[in-house]
Scaffold this active site. Structure first.
Site, PDB file in Angstrom:
ATOM      1  N   HIS A  46     -11.303 136.252  86.663  1.00 15.67           N
ATOM      2  CA  HIS A  46     -10.183 135.245  86.694  1.00 15.67           C
ATOM      3  C   HIS A  46     -10.961 134.528  87.339  1.00 15.67           C
ATOM      4  O   HIS A  46      -9.799 132.705  86.059  1.00 15.67           O
ATOM      5  CB  HIS A  46      -8.841 136.198  86.331  1.00 15.67           C
ATOM      6  CG  HIS A  46      -7.885 135.446  85.942  1.00 15.67           C
ATOM      7  ND1 HIS A  46      -7.070 134.644  87.069  1.00 15.67           N
ATOM      8  CD2 HIS A  46      -7.103 135.150  84.715  1.00 15.67           C
ATOM      9  CE1 HIS A  46      -6.108 133.650  86.502  1.00 15.67           C
ATOM     10  NE2 HIS A  46      -6.692 133.905  84.690  1.00 15.67           N
ATOM     11  N   ASP A  57     -12.124 138.057  81.798  1.00 15.91           N
ATOM     12  CA  ASP A  57     -12.391 136.775  82.079  1.00 15.91           C
ATOM     13  C   ASP A  57     -13.742 136.428  82.486  1.00 15.91           C
ATOM     14  O   ASP A  57     -14.629 137.296  82.865  1.00 15.91           O
ATOM     15  CB  ASP A  57     -11.354 136.154  82.863  1.00 15.91           C
ATOM     16  CG  ASP A  57      -9.679 136.389  82.566  1.00 15.91           C
ATOM     17  OD1 ASP A  57      -9.375 135.852  81.322  1.00 15.91           O
ATOM     18  OD2 ASP A  57     -10.134 137.429  83.186  1.00 15.91           O
ATOM     19  N   GLU A  99     -11.048 143.858  78.129  1.00 15.97           N
ATOM     20  CA  GLU A  99     -10.476 142.541  78.633  1.00 15.97           C
ATOM     21  C   GLU A  99     -11.494 142.323  79.984  1.00 15.97           C
ATOM     22  O   GLU A  99     -11.251 143.077  80.561  1.00 15.97           O
ATOM     23  CB  GLU A  99      -9.563 142.162  78.407  1.00 15.97           C
ATOM     24  CG  GLU A  99      -8.689 140.600  78.074  1.00 15.97           C
ATOM     25  CD  GLU A  99      -8.923 139.826  79.446  1.00 15.97           C
ATOM     26  OE1 GLU A  99      -8.444 139.137  79.399  1.00 15.97           O
ATOM     27  OE2 GLU A  99      -8.969 140.806  80.425  1.00 15.97           O
ATOM     28  N   GLU A 142     -12.275 135.991  77.147  1.00 12.20           N
ATOM     29  CA  GLU A 142     -11.613 134.776  77.429  1.00 12.20           C
ATOM     30  C   GLU A 142     -12.446 134.328  78.416  1.00 12.20           C
ATOM     31  O   GLU A 142     -13.013 134.822  79.447  1.00 12.20           O
ATOM     32  CB  GLU A 142     -10.410 135.201  77.923  1.00 12.20           C
ATOM     33  CG  GLU A 142      -9.590 134.148  78.308  1.00 12.20           C
ATOM     34  CD  GLU A 142      -8.436 134.043  78.689  1.00 12.20           C
ATOM     35  OE1 GLU A 142      -7.949 132.505  79.438  1.00 12.20           O
ATOM     36  OE2 GLU A 142      -7.814 134.949  79.093  1.00 12.20           O
ATOM     37  N   HIS A 169      -6.712 145.512  79.877  1.00 11.98           N
ATOM     38  CA  HIS A 169      -6.695 143.998  80.650  1.00 11.98           C
ATOM     39  C   HIS A 169      -7.225 143.680  82.355  1.00 11.98           C
ATOM     40  O   HIS A 169      -7.214 144.090  82.931  1.00 11.98           O
ATOM     41  CB  HIS A 169      -5.202 143.399  81.022  1.00 11.98           C
ATOM     42  CG  HIS A 169      -5.261 142.039  81.483  1.00 11.98           C
ATOM     43  ND1 HIS A 169      -4.289 142.260  82.762  1.00 11.98           N
ATOM     44  CD2 HIS A 169      -5.347 140.563  80.949  1.00 11.98           C
ATOM     45  CE1 HIS A 169      -3.827 140.422  83.068  1.00 11.98           C
ATOM     46  NE2 HIS A 169      -4.916 139.794  81.654  1.00 11.98           N
TER      47      HIS A 169
END
Length: 268
Positions: A59, A46, A44, A126, A17
């Site tokens: 993020h 963003d 992962e 994301e 993450h």
């Protein structure tokens, strides 16, 4: 007790993450490289779009929390973001930070890092919506992943590229640009509609908040019966990791991939 290959095959894939964000500053090159060293099955991130149209791995809407700067990401050019220190907010001690911990990373740079990792490694992106740049973000994600050769068949435990979003309209746009790209819909425990858990057309992954998995564990089997894969986020507690493994969750998104692998492989 199962060992070796048997344990690996029955454990969930481990997705780092924002990189190994429990150990190194999130979304920095240091965090991403740490996750690869620690054995993560996928990275992962963003993404946000800069004023001059680049996708950066961040993020928040603003730079305040994770850098020594101030203001919205969308009001900065890439060069301005590169001039900031991303090892922590202004005033926080950064004496142990390396050069890799201070760098903002573009999606293109991260895609290249994943592509050249030397082993099968997935990239999970994301998209953050609503966004000032709207559809341009989704189109650029597809372009960057395509240029890196990610999104096709993979030998790894996670597809070579996955796009996640809370927003079904974003996932539909991604599918129009690249139907073969794996897509996942995020569900938060506090959001409406999670009991039903219906996925947008063409979406094959249900990404469930760990609080939702605790509250409604039957959702894992329900989605898998429908042919969906199930990812759980963000799973850091050892008891939650083991619970996800017992439920047959396909992948867990974690802050410390090395520690998560130790739990799931029975070493902790």
């Amino acid at each position: 007790m199962p060992q070796g290959r048997d344990v690996e095959e029955r454990r969930p894939a481990v997705i780092a993450h924002r990189g190994a964000s429990a150990i190194r500053p999130e979304h920095t090159l240091g965090a991403f490289r740490q996750a690869i060293r620690d054995g993560a099955d996928a990275i992962e991130c963003d993404v946000r779009m800069t004023l001059d149209g680049h996708l950066v791995c961040l993020h928040d809407r603003s730079v305040d929390r994770t850098s020594d700067g101030h203001g919205l990401v969308s009001r900065h050019t890439l060069r301005q973001l590169q001039a900031l220190d991303w090892s922590g907010p202004r005033g926080e001690s950064r004496h142990t930070a390396t050069a890799d911990d201070r760098r903002v990373v573009t999606l293109a740079e991260l895609a290249e890092l994943v592509r050249t990792a030397g082993r099968p490694l997935g990239l999970v992106v994301e998209t953050k919506h609503p966004s000032r740049w709207g559809p341009h973000v989704d189109a650029e994600v597809v372009r960057v992943l395509g240029e890196a050769g990610l999104g096709g068949p993979s030998e790894g435990r996670v597809p070579s590229a996955v796009v996640l979003s809370f927003w079904p309209v974003s996932l539909r746009r991604i599918g129009l640009h690249q139907p073969q790209l794996a897509r996942g819909q995020l569900f938060a425990a506090a959001a409406p509609g999670t009991a039903r858990g219906s996925l947008a057309p063409g979406v094959s992954i249900a990404a469930l908040d760990i609080a939702l998995v605790r509250r409604r564990p039957h959702l894992v089997a329900r989605h898998q019966t429908r042919g969906h894969r199930v990812y759980a986020w963000t799973v850091n507690d050892p008891a939650d990791l083991r619970h996800c493994q017992d439920l047959g969750v396909d992948a867990v998104i974690v802050d410390d991939p090395g520690a998560a692998l130790a739990v799931l492989d029975g070493r902790r």
